[in-house]
Write a protein that holds these residues in place. Structure first.
Motif, PDB file in Angstrom:
ATOM      1  N   UNK A   1      -0.523  42.860  22.922  1.00  0.00           N
ATOM      2  CA  UNK A   1      -1.948  43.139  22.709  1.00  0.00           C
ATOM      3  C   UNK A   1      -2.641  41.928  22.104  1.00  0.00           C
ATOM      4  N   UNK A   2      -2.016  41.326  21.086  1.00  0.00           N
ATOM      5  CA  UNK A   2      -2.613  40.152  20.458  1.00  0.00           C
ATOM      6  C   UNK A   2      -2.772  39.015  21.461  1.00  0.00           C
ATOM      7  N   UNK A   3      -1.751  38.765  22.265  1.00  0.00           N
ATOM      8  CA  UNK A   3      -1.801  37.649  23.228  1.00  0.00           C
ATOM      9  C   UNK A   3      -2.818  37.890  24.338  1.00  0.00           C
ATOM     10  N   UNK A   4      -3.319  39.102  24.456  1.00  0.00           N
ATOM     11  CA  UNK A   4      -4.367  39.399  25.426  1.00  0.00           C
ATOM     12  C   UNK A   4      -5.759  39.388  24.800  1.00  0.00           C
ATOM     13  N   UNK A   5      -5.850  38.847  23.566  1.00  0.00           N
ATOM     14  CA  UNK A   5      -7.158  38.583  22.952  1.00  0.00           C
ATOM     15  C   UNK A   5      -7.450  37.094  23.114  1.00  0.00           C
TER      16      UNK A   5
ATOM     17  N   UNK B   1      -5.156  31.737  23.039  1.00  0.00           N
ATOM     18  CA  UNK B   1      -5.165  30.353  22.539  1.00  0.00           C
ATOM     19  C   UNK B   1      -3.841  30.021  21.843  1.00  0.00           C
ATOM     20  N   UNK B   2      -3.343  30.945  21.024  1.00  0.00           N
ATOM     21  CA  UNK B   2      -2.061  30.743  20.337  1.00  0.00           C
ATOM     22  C   UNK B   2      -0.939  30.588  21.355  1.00  0.00           C
ATOM     23  N   UNK B   3      -0.907  31.474  22.337  1.00  0.00           N
ATOM     24  CA  UNK B   3       0.119  31.454  23.376  1.00  0.00           C
ATOM     25  C   UNK B   3       0.096  30.124  24.133  1.00  0.00           C
ATOM     26  N   UNK B   4      -1.093  29.661  24.503  1.00  0.00           N
ATOM     27  CA  UNK B   4      -1.244  28.413  25.255  1.00  0.00           C
ATOM     28  C   UNK B   4      -0.820  27.211  24.414  1.00  0.00           C
ATOM     29  N   UNK B   5      -1.239  27.176  23.127  1.00  0.00           N
ATOM     30  CA  UNK B   5      -0.856  26.063  22.241  1.00  0.00           C
ATOM     31  C   UNK B   5       0.651  26.005  22.022  1.00  0.00           C
TER      32      UNK B   5
ATOM     33  N   UNK C   1       8.930  35.535  17.232  1.00  0.00           N
ATOM     34  CA  UNK C   1       8.778  36.257  15.965  1.00  0.00           C
ATOM     35  C   UNK C   1       8.056  35.429  14.916  1.00  0.00           C
ATOM     36  N   UNK C   2       8.286  34.129  14.896  1.00  0.00           N
ATOM     37  CA  UNK C   2       7.558  33.279  13.952  1.00  0.00           C
ATOM     38  C   UNK C   2       6.060  33.387  14.168  1.00  0.00           C
ATOM     39  N   UNK C   3       5.638  33.387  15.429  1.00  0.00           N
ATOM     40  CA  UNK C   3       4.219  33.547  15.751  1.00  0.00           C
ATOM     41  C   UNK C   3       3.739  34.950  15.370  1.00  0.00           C
ATOM     42  N   UNK C   4       4.580  35.939  15.641  1.00  0.00           N
ATOM     43  CA  UNK C   4       4.233  37.321  15.307  1.00  0.00           C
ATOM     44  C   UNK C   4       3.944  37.454  13.816  1.00  0.00           C
ATOM     45  N   UNK C   5       4.846  36.913  12.975  1.00  0.00           N
ATOM     46  CA  UNK C   5       4.671  37.017  11.522  1.00  0.00           C
ATOM     47  C   UNK C   5       3.359  36.387  11.069  1.00  0.00           C
ATOM     48  N   UNK C   6       2.968  35.299  11.708  1.00  0.00           N
ATOM     49  CA  UNK C   6       1.803  34.536  11.265  1.00  0.00           C
ATOM     50  C   UNK C   6       0.491  35.049  11.857  1.00  0.00           C
ATOM     51  N   UNK C   7       0.486  35.377  13.145  1.00  0.00           N
ATOM     52  CA  UNK C   7      -0.780  35.533  13.847  1.00  0.00           C
ATOM     53  C   UNK C   7      -1.246  36.961  14.127  1.00  0.00           C
ATOM     54  N   UNK C   8      -0.369  37.914  14.320  1.00  0.00           N
ATOM     55  CA  UNK C   8      -0.826  39.251  14.734  1.00  0.00           C
ATOM     56  C   UNK C   8      -1.543  39.912  13.559  1.00  0.00           C
ATOM     57  N   UNK C   9      -2.820  40.239  13.733  1.00  0.00           N
ATOM     58  CA  UNK C   9      -3.588  40.815  12.629  1.00  0.00           C
ATOM     59  C   UNK C   9      -3.179  42.258  12.326  1.00  0.00           C
ATOM     60  N   UNK C  10      -3.422  42.635  11.090  1.00  0.00           N
ATOM     61  CA  UNK C  10      -3.042  43.965  10.612  1.00  0.00           C
ATOM     62  C   UNK C  10      -3.661  45.088  11.437  1.00  0.00           C
ATOM     63  N   UNK C  11      -4.887  44.902  11.923  1.00  0.00           N
ATOM     64  CA  UNK C  11      -5.522  45.972  12.698  1.00  0.00           C
ATOM     65  C   UNK C  11      -4.763  46.253  13.995  1.00  0.00           C
TER      66      UNK C  11
END
Length: 115
Positions: free
Chosen positions: A47-51, A56-60, A67-77
């Motif tokens: 869901x996050x990667x489809x925002x 942008x995170x996925x492309x960069x 999991x490292x990206x998950x811990x940092x980027x996926x917002x609480x909502x």
């Protein structure tokens, strides 16, 4: 709700030699199995990667999201929508497994009974 600790291991990836661990405390439904929790995490990551920010995170990251990206980027909502909640903040102390806690010079000539 039950608290779980998710620990991800990075073994000599492209960040140098050695093994790194990253952990996060999460709360999930008492009825969730390990497989359920991991599926919820994958669904939240998708869901996050489809925002816009997620894409942008996925492309960069050379079209990768781990999991490292998950811990940092996926917002609480987004986590909440998938039944994942941040647990209480815990303090972590990193130590080297091989660090010697007692040196030979610390050992006395007399042996004391264990208490």
């Amino acid at each position: 709700m039950k608290n779980i600790t998710l620990i991800a291991m990075e073994n000599s990836a492209n960040h140098g030699l050695g093994v790194n661990f990253c952990g996060d405390q999460l709360s999930v439904s008492n009825s969730d199995s390990k497989e359920d929790v991991l599926q919820r995490i994958r669904d939240a990551a998708k869901e996050y990667c489809n925002t816009k920010n997620g894409r942008d995170t996925f492309t960069r990251n050379c079209n990768c999201f781990n999991y490292g990206d998950f811990f940092i980027f996926v917002p609480e909502k987004i986590l909440r929508r998938h039944g994942i909640y941040q647990a209480a903040i815990i303090e972590t102390i990193d130590v080297c497994f091989d660090e010697q806690l007692v040196l030979e010079s610390d050992i006395n000539d007399t042996i004391e009974e264990s208490r």
